[in-house]
Design a protein around this motif. Structure first.
Motif, PDB file in Angstrom:
ATOM      1  N   GLN A  93      22.345 -29.208 -60.511  1.00 47.53           N
ATOM      2  CA  GLN A  93      23.425 -28.040 -61.063  1.00 47.53           C
ATOM      3  C   GLN A  93      22.392 -27.051 -60.015  1.00 47.53           C
ATOM      4  O   GLN A  93      23.226 -26.688 -59.779  1.00 47.53           O
ATOM      5  CB  GLN A  93      23.487 -28.447 -62.541  1.00 47.53           C
ATOM      6  N   GLY A  96      20.956 -26.561 -55.313  1.00 52.83           N
ATOM      7  CA  GLY A  96      22.311 -25.823 -54.887  1.00 52.83           C
ATOM      8  C   GLY A  96      22.019 -24.489 -54.704  1.00 52.83           C
ATOM      9  O   GLY A  96      21.124 -23.511 -53.443  1.00 52.83           O
ATOM     10  N   ASN A 100      19.736 -22.538 -51.526  1.00 53.60           N
ATOM     11  CA  ASN A 100      20.657 -21.609 -50.994  1.00 53.60           C
ATOM     12  C   ASN A 100      19.913 -20.545 -50.763  1.00 53.60           C
ATOM     13  O   ASN A 100      19.807 -19.394 -49.453  1.00 53.60           O
ATOM     14  CB  ASN A 100      21.979 -21.548 -51.501  1.00 53.60           C
ATOM     15  N   THR A 169      28.528 -20.566 -55.523  1.00 54.66           N
ATOM     16  CA  THR A 169      28.395 -21.220 -53.948  1.00 54.66           C
ATOM     17  C   THR A 169      29.852 -20.929 -52.783  1.00 54.66           C
ATOM     18  O   THR A 169      30.093 -20.665 -53.627  1.00 54.66           O
ATOM     19  CB  THR A 169      28.802 -22.807 -54.955  1.00 54.66           C
ATOM     20  N   ILE A 170      28.692 -21.838 -51.654  1.00 52.59           N
ATOM     21  CA  ILE A 170      29.454 -21.695 -50.703  1.00 52.59           C
ATOM     22  C   ILE A 170      30.987 -21.934 -50.915  1.00 52.59           C
ATOM     23  O   ILE A 170      31.839 -21.510 -50.096  1.00 52.59           O
ATOM     24  CB  ILE A 170      28.417 -21.974 -49.301  1.00 52.59           C
ATOM     25  N   ALA A 171      31.449 -23.006 -51.822  1.00 51.62           N
ATOM     26  CA  ALA A 171      32.500 -23.433 -51.813  1.00 51.62           C
ATOM     27  C   ALA A 171      33.220 -22.345 -51.873  1.00 51.62           C
ATOM     28  O   ALA A 171      34.981 -22.912 -51.704  1.00 51.62           O
ATOM     29  CB  ALA A 171      32.229 -25.032 -52.511  1.00 51.62           C
ATOM     30  N   ASN A 172      33.004 -21.372 -52.735  1.00 55.41           N
ATOM     31  CA  ASN A 172      34.108 -20.353 -53.307  1.00 55.41           C
ATOM     32  C   ASN A 172      33.882 -19.486 -52.052  1.00 55.41           C
ATOM     33  O   ASN A 172      35.260 -18.380 -52.765  1.00 55.41           O
ATOM     34  CB  ASN A 172      33.123 -19.618 -54.888  1.00 55.41           C
ATOM     35  N   PHE A 177      29.779 -15.801 -51.850  1.00 58.21           N
ATOM     36  CA  PHE A 177      28.544 -16.012 -51.922  1.00 58.21           C
ATOM     37  C   PHE A 177      27.386 -15.034 -51.507  1.00 58.21           C
ATOM     38  O   PHE A 177      26.444 -14.953 -51.455  1.00 58.21           O
ATOM     39  CB  PHE A 177      28.861 -17.865 -50.568  1.00 58.21           C
TER      40      PHE A 177
END
Lengths: 313, 540
Positions: A93, A96, A100, A169-172, A177
């Protein structure tokens, strides 16, 4: 080279073993009882003892150590005593955000610091050189949290360009980010820019005095080529070393920045775990950090041969 | 950067690739974190600490109690007048006061969709009673606790226990929350791992990050009571879809975030930072509980100098509440001297037995008493936590007061965790023992002689740290338990406090409260023993 890598990896195992044993013993010698944290203020001695037993803390220290080592051998870092969450989940958790942030900071620092250092070395002894060095001293001496708060006040509260806290997160999406990573990355970069710029300048100054630079200049090679192709490349080994160890430091040393910007990373996890005497989490994190140090040192060593053809493995 | 790129040849390119791959891998790991949640009304709150332990029965930690109120419900609840009210169950008491019959109301469901049964509740009560001091006492009086049918719980007592209903409606740690039987059968020394309650909100397991973030969703099938909410009693209507507790260890960050509208609620802003929020018209202060927090000092009676009651009294006389509170809270708007061991403003409040100079201290009287007691200069070892702001100032102020009175004082700095372990030591001073430490209690943890841990004077046999052994107080607590009316309870509680002050059992050092902050987009906040999130509406 593969043999060299293997040798290095094998050599790391006893080092990590010693780290593991040392950390394990140190934690057991430190006062503080995880059972007391779980049970709270009003627990009776009998209740505390029951919790200690259920956590396995009543077993002799060698038994606890052997249990932990055998868990490790199965790739299991154990379970947090406090939250009952597997340590690998907790680290997953938190890894990341920290990685980053560390990567963005490092890229940012290199982009700013290397040209700064080159400029200072090129204009050695001039006002520009002094200015760059003064900035570096400032970057070193102002505490990170002060820089963080100043950036928040100006860019988040007054100008409202960035949020004051949090991580995405980059996923968002790259946008959210970048928005959330900018201020913390600049805050952390303040130290590393200073460190890398100074090292670049010093290293470059050494090389600029070499005969081949004089020769190149005498041959009429453009100053830009002299600086970037001949000098910088040959002074890159110490710079890369600073960048590599700096990256490892970043991973383990972002505690303050993570608190100021409320980033749920490894730094906060370490502090939390230490304050709660959450042994499995502390042990797991220290092993991970040692592993990252070993890995980055290996990467730095390997990259030397890219920059200096005289280095062979 | 073409100086670098153009000259990269075969094996070096490979190495570069490895480095690039590592970076990509690192960035990829970030996707392990759960994605942001879709829209809906969400309250974002910063609580006083991060949630780590999820079992509200195993721990007395307030953050876990707060979590308990989000997802669990109780059979009875306490209203704003400190009166037990029906919540999950209606109750009936037999004329002889020995049989309590609780009937579950209709429509109660666990978050997994199964109906709540009396068996679940019996198992829950039994587990709670193993951990809670009040619960243990209740069980000492109990003959049986059974499920008569799917909806009826019957508690039979051997002899009358006055505060039975108050115990079942106990509002603060440890709260008798109801859980499904399979979860409630977890041994009381092990944390539960399944978070299934029947309260107005559900726990969202996938988004939980211990110490960082906890997410609750409205439980659509919750059937609230019809009465208006009053403390934890009445209708618990969830008006928002989600509540997120985001932990921010740095108070300044949390304050910046509420000022900027990134969060809606901040439970415990440090008092010295309050002016930063007061300037913002979008933020209001809210006193979420009428109960004050009591700060106190506890002496160790096992060894000199505090094995001598006169020397304990001298120390008590030397300590002035106002000095301690000024150092701790600073702004007099939020603190007050209070002589009552049960806290001020609660039904049992009394000044019986307290030194008249409790607010200011009386150094001269302390000096005289110390001389009379024949103090031989044995040092007072004070445990001084340096990492928790709500317990860091007291030792420093107390050390100075005790020195002024003629004590020899050694302050031993340490972190709170070390203190918590160290205070459990019954060893002499020379072997790691201690003389005095300080801590704080919220009102509902001290407000009766039964729940007040410092009045559990069982000495080394399970008494509170400090280990005062006074069977007389224990006997009076039994008397309190048998008392039937509030007046009878008051009379006994007053006697107990008188005796505890004579013993110098502990030194209450006054009371304070810290208001919460909320953005004006929220409305309907209610007071309670804990911060409560039902009844709150949020304007978009």
């Amino acid at each position: 080279m593969l043999a060299y890598v293997l040798r290095r990896v094998l050599a790391a195992i006893p080092v990590m073993g010693v780290v593991a044993l040392f950390v394990f013993l140190l934690l057991r010698l430190t006062p503080g009882d995880p059972a007391a944290i779980i049970a709270g203020d009003t627990a009776t001695p009998a209740q505390l003892e029951a919790i200690r037993t259920s956590l396995g803390l009543d077993k002799p220290i060698p038994v606890q150590f052997l249990t932990w080592i055998s868990q490790l051998a199965h790739g299991d870092l154990g379970t947090s005593l406090i939250s009952k969450t597997p340590v690998t989940t907790l680290i997953g958790q938190r890894l990341g955000p920290t990685l980053n942030l560390a990567l963005v900071t490092m890229v940012l620092s290199i982009l700013i610091a290397v040209p700064m250092g080159v400029l200072a070395a090129w204009k050695h002894g001039t006002l520009i050189d002094n200015l760059v060095m003064a900035l570096c001293v400032l970057g070193f001496s102002v505490p990170v949290f002060v820089i963080g708060y100043v950036l928040i006040q100006v860019f988040a509260i007054n100008l409202r360009w960035f949020p004051v806290q949090g991580f995405s997160t980059i996923a968002n999406g790259i946008g959210p980010f970048a928005q959330r990573a900018t201020l913390p990355a600049f805050t952390l970069a303040s130290i590393y820019v200073a460190l890398i710029a100074r090292m670049t300048r010093a290293s470059l100054l050494d090389v600029l005095g070499e005969d081949y630079i004089r020769t190149a200049r005498a041959k009429g090679v453009a100053e830009r080529i002299v600086l970037f192709r001949h000098a910088l490349r040959n002074s890159a080994v110490p710079i890369l070393t600073v960048i590599g160890t700096g990256f490892a430091l970043l991973i383990s040393g972002v505690v303050v920045t993570e608190s100021v910007f409320n980033i749920p990373g490894l730094g906060r996890l370490i502090v939390d775990a230490v304050l709660a005497r959450d042994y499995p989490v502390i042990q797991g994190l220290i092993l991970l950090t040692s592993g990252i140090y070993v890995f980055i040192n290996l990467m730095v060593d390997l990259s030397y041969s890219l920059l200096d053809p005289r280095i062979r493995y | 950067m073409n100086w670098f790129k153009t000259e990269v040849s075969g094996p070096r390119r490979k190495a570069l690739k490895t480095l690039t791959m590592a970076s990509v891998l690192a960035l990829g790991l970030s996707s392990l974190a759960p994605a942001a949640h879709a829209a809906g009304t969400t309250i974002r709150a910063v609580m006083h600490s991060g949630l780590r332990v999820l079992d509200p029965i195993i721990t007395t930690a307030h953050i876990t109690r707060n979590h308990g109120y989000m997802i669990y419900d109780t059979l009875l609840s306490m209203d704003a007048n400190y009166k037990p009210q029906p919540q999950m169950a209606e109750y009936k008491v037999s004329d002889d006061g020995l049989t309590y019959t609780l009937t579950l109301r209709d429509g109660l469901l666990w978050h997994d969709g199964t109906p709540v049964t009396a068996e679940d509740c019996v198992a829950s009560l039994k587990r709670w009673a193993q951990r809670d001091t009040g619960g243990q006492m209740l069980m000492d009086y109990a003959e049986s606790l059974t499920a008569a049918d799917a909806k009826t719980i019957v508690l039979k007592l051997k002899k009358p226990f006055g505060p039975t209903l108050e115990m079942l409606a106990k509002p603060s740690s440890v709260v008798p929350f109801m859980m499904p039987k399979r979860i409630a059968e977890t041994p009381a020394s092990e944390s539960i791992t399944d978070q299934i309650g029947s309260g107005p909100f559900k726990f969202v397991k996938a988004e939980f990050q211990p110490g960082v973030k906890v997410v609750y969703e409205k439980f659509d099938k919750y059937v609230p009571r019809k009465e208006p909410p009053s403390w934890t009693a009445g209708g618990k209507v969830a008006y928002v879809d989600r509540v997120e507790w985001v932990n921010m260890p740095d108070a300044q960050t949390a304050l910046n975030a509420i000022n900027n509208g990134e969060i809606d609620y901040m439970e415990a802003p440090p008092v010295d930072l309050l002016p930063l929020a007061e300037a913002n018209p979008d933020i209001k202060k809210f006193r979420w509980t009428p109960l004050n927090t009591q700060t106190m000092g506890q002496m160790n009676v096992l060894y000199p100098p505090f094995d001598n009651v006169k020397i304990r009294r001298a120390a008590m006389l030397a300590l002035g509440q106002n000095d301690v509170l000024a150092a701790l809270i600073g702004n007099p708007e939020y603190f007050a001297a209070c002589p009552s061991m049960y806290g001020c403003g609660v039904p049992l409040s009394t000044d019986a037995g307290a030194p008249k100079t409790f607010a200011t201290g009386d150094i001269k009287a302390a000096q005289a008493l110390l001389k009379e007691a024949g103090y031989d200069g044995t040092p007072v070892v004070i445990l001084q936590p340096t990492d928790v702001i709500t317990v860091a100032p007291q030792p420093v102020v107390a050390a100075q007061a005790l020195r002024n009175a003629g004590f020899k004082v050694t302050l031993q700095p340490m972190d709170w965790q070390t203190l918590v372990t160290r205070r459990a030591s019954q060893a002499p001073l020379a072997e790691g023992g201690w003389s005095l430490f300080f801590t704080n209690w919220i009102g509902a943890e001290v407000w009766t002689p039964l729940v007040n841990p410092m009045l559990n004077t069982r000495g080394k046999k399970g008494g509170f740290f400090g280990w005062l052994d006074d069977p007389e107080i224990i006997k009076m607590r039994e008397e309190f338990a048998a008392a039937k009316t509030l007046d009878e309870q008051k009379a006994v509680a007053t006697k107990i406090q008188q005796r505890a002050y004579d013993d110098a059992a502990y030194v209450p050092l006054g009371s304070y409260y810290i208001p919460a902050l909320y953005r004006t987009s929220l409305s309907g906040l209610i007071q309670g023993p804990a911060p409560l999130f039902w009844n709150i509406k949020k304007a978009n």
